[in-house]
Design an enzyme around this catalytic site. Structure first.
Site, PDB file in Angstrom:
ATOM      1  N   GLU A  52       0.852  -1.196   0.000  1.00  0.00           N
ATOM      2  CA  GLU A  52       0.000   0.000   0.000  1.00  0.00           C
ATOM      3  C   GLU A  52       0.892   1.252   0.000  1.00  0.00           C
ATOM      4  O   GLU A  52       1.939   1.286   0.656  1.00  0.00           O
ATOM      5  CB  GLU A  52      -0.866  -0.014   1.268  1.00  0.00           C
ATOM      6  CG  GLU A  52      -1.857   1.140   1.354  1.00  0.00           C
ATOM      7  CD  GLU A  52      -2.706   1.071   2.623  1.00  0.00           C
ATOM      8  OE1 GLU A  52      -2.236   0.543   3.638  1.00  0.00           O
ATOM      9  OE2 GLU A  52      -3.846   1.566   2.581  1.00  0.00           O
ATOM     10  N   LYS A 122      -9.793   1.274  -2.364  1.00  0.00           N
ATOM     11  CA  LYS A 122      -9.993   0.751  -0.999  1.00  0.00           C
ATOM     12  C   LYS A 122     -11.437   0.961  -0.569  1.00  0.00           C
ATOM     13  O   LYS A 122     -11.941   2.098  -0.587  1.00  0.00           O
ATOM     14  CB  LYS A 122      -9.025   1.449  -0.051  1.00  0.00           C
ATOM     15  CG  LYS A 122      -8.949   0.866   1.336  1.00  0.00           C
ATOM     16  CD  LYS A 122      -7.850   1.586   2.131  1.00  0.00           C
ATOM     17  CE  LYS A 122      -7.565   0.964   3.465  1.00  0.00           C
ATOM     18  NZ  LYS A 122      -6.454   1.648   4.151  1.00  0.00           N
ATOM     19  N   CYS A 163      -5.328  -3.312   2.518  1.00  0.00           N
ATOM     20  CA  CYS A 163      -5.096  -3.149   3.962  1.00  0.00           C
ATOM     21  C   CYS A 163      -6.324  -3.429   4.816  1.00  0.00           C
ATOM     22  O   CYS A 163      -6.691  -4.576   5.026  1.00  0.00           O
ATOM     23  CB  CYS A 163      -4.499  -1.771   4.222  1.00  0.00           C
ATOM     24  SG  CYS A 163      -3.605  -1.740   5.786  1.00  0.00           S
TER      25      CYS A 163
HETATM   26  O1  LIG Z   1      -3.703  -1.259  10.916  1.00  0.00           O
HETATM   27  C1  LIG Z   1      -4.813  -1.591  10.480  1.00  0.00           C
HETATM   28  O2  LIG Z   1      -5.629  -2.257  11.157  1.00  0.00           O
HETATM   29  C2  LIG Z   1      -5.208  -1.208   9.099  1.00  0.00           C
HETATM   30  C3  LIG Z   1      -4.349  -0.131   8.556  1.00  0.00           C
HETATM   31  C4  LIG Z   1      -4.817   0.387   7.261  1.00  0.00           C
HETATM   32  O3  LIG Z   1      -5.895   0.192   6.783  1.00  0.00           O
HETATM   33  C5  LIG Z   1      -3.875   1.158   6.484  1.00  0.00           C
HETATM   34  O4  LIG Z   1      -2.765   1.400   6.966  1.00  0.00           O
HETATM   35  O5  LIG Z   1      -4.212   1.529   5.369  1.00  0.00           O
END
Ligand SMILES: O=C(O)CCC(=O)C(=O)O
Length: 286
Positions: A52, A122, A163
Site C-alpha cells: 500500500e 480501498k 489493507c
Molecule cells: O492497521 C490496520 O488495522 C489497518 C491499517 C490500514 O488500513 C492502512 O494502513 O491503510
C-alpha cells in the site's frame, strides 16, 4: 513453474510480495520498486505485489500531494513498464488517485503486456481512534471505493483488497464465491494493530475460504509519521504461514499450489457443508 523438485505440483506458480518503505522522493520510490520487482521476476515470480502507498509516505497529509490520475500519471507509467519488461502480472500496491474532486486509495493491476487489467479503490477506509495509541481518519481525505476487484491469470482468478479491507470477512467470502483461489492485500498495518491482528487476519481469511492469502506490506521507516508493522507474508489454504518476513526491506515469495488448495477443499468440505438454509454471504453491487 516450480523450482523445488518433488515439492510442488505442476499446477503451481510463484507469487512474490515486495516489502519496501516509501520516502518523500516519489521518483526514488518508483525506482526502488522497479528494481525489487525485476529481482522477484528474475527469481521466477509470475505474479508480484507491491505494498500500500508504495510511491508516497502513508498519511492523510500526503494523499493530495502525491495524488495522480489513473492511468495517466507517472506511477502508472512506471508500473506498466515493470509489468511489461518482466512479463509478469503486477499488483501495483496502492497509490493516491485523483479523480475529479475525489481522492482514492487505489490499487492498479497490470498484465504482462503492460495493459491495465484492473483497479481497486480501498472499500473500507481506516478510521480508528484508540486513545493514547493511534488516531487515524482516512475518510478525512479519501472517498471509499464501492466495487469488488478480481482479475484472471492463466493460473487462477485473484481477488484484491487494500489493507483494512482484510478485516472484513464478507469481502473475502464474496471473492471466494466468485472463484478466486488467491486473495492479495497490499497493506500497511500499524505498530498498534499489526502485532496482534495482521497475521491473524491473513490466516483467518485463508482458513475461512480455504484460499491462498498474500499480504504485501511496507518496510518499516522509523522516522515516518505513520510507522508500519511490515511482515509481508504468504498463507496457504490450510492456514499455514508459508513465508513471512520481519520489518526490513525484502521480497517474500511462495509457490501457490492449486492442487493443494483442491485437496484441502476436498478433505474438509466447508463449501458443501455451509448451512445455506441458515446464513449466506450475499454480494450487493452498486
Ligand atoms: O492497521 C490496520 O488495522 C489497518 C491499517 C490500514 O488500513 C492502512 O494502513 O491503510
Amino acid at each position: 513453474m516450480c523450482d523445488q523438485p518433488g515439492k510442488c505440483s505442476s499446477n503451481s506458480f510463484k507469487f512474490a510480495a515486495i516489502q519496501i518503505g516509501a520516502g518523500t522522493d516519489k521518483a526514488l520510490n518508483l525506482q526502488r520498486a522497479a528494481s525489487l520487482v525485476a529481482k522477484a521476476a528474475k527469481d521466477g515470480a509470475k505474479v508480484v505485489s507491491l505494498p500500500e502507498c508504495f510511491n508516497s509516505p502513508y498519511g492523510t497529509e500526503y494523499f493530495k500531494l502525491y495524488a495522480e490520475k489513473v492511468p495517466d500519471g507517472e506511477s502508472c507509467r512506471s508500473l506498466a513498464s515493470m509489468a511489461r519488461q518482466n512479463q509478469i502480472y503486477l499488483i501495483g500496491g496502492s497509490i493516491p488517485e485523483a479523480d475529479g474532486d475525489n481522492l482514492y486509495n487505489t490499487c492498479t493491476i497490470w498484465g504482462p503486456t503492460g495493459d491495465l487489467i484492473g483497479k481497486h479503490r480501498k472499500v473500507h477506509l481506516f478510521d480508528v481512534s484508540i486513545p493514547g495509541k493511534i488516531h487515524f481518519q482516512e475518510s478525512e481525505a479519501l472517498t471509499p471505493g464501492c466495487s469488488y476487484t478480481t482479475f484472471d491469470t492463466p493460473f487462477c482468478k485473484i481477488g484484491v483488497g487494500i489493507c483494512y479491507d482484510i478485516c472484513f470477512a464478507e469481502l473475502a467470502g464474496v471473492y471466494a464465491q466468485k472463484g478466486c483461489k488467491v486473495l492479495v492485500y497490499p497493506g500497511a498495518f500499524s505498530m498498534i494493530t499489526g502485532p496482534t491482528h495482521w497475521e491473524l487476519h491473513l490466516r483467518s481469511r485463508a482458513v475461512d475460504n480455504q484460499i491462498y492469502v498474500v499480504g504485501a506490506a511496507p518496510a518499516r521507516v522509523a522516522t515516518a509519521s505513520y510507522v508500519a508493522w511490515g511482515h509481508s507474508s504468504v498463507v496457504d489454504p490450510w492456514g499455514t504461514v508459508l513465508t513471512e518476513t520481519d520489518e526490513k526491506e525484502g521480497i517474500v515469495q511462495a509457490d501457490i499450489d492449486l492442487d493443494f488448495l483442491e485437496d484441502v477443499r476436498n478433505q474438509i468440505p466447508f463449501i458443501k457443508q455451509k448451512r445455506l438454509d441458515m446464513y449466506e454471504t450475499v454480494e450487493k453491487t452498486q
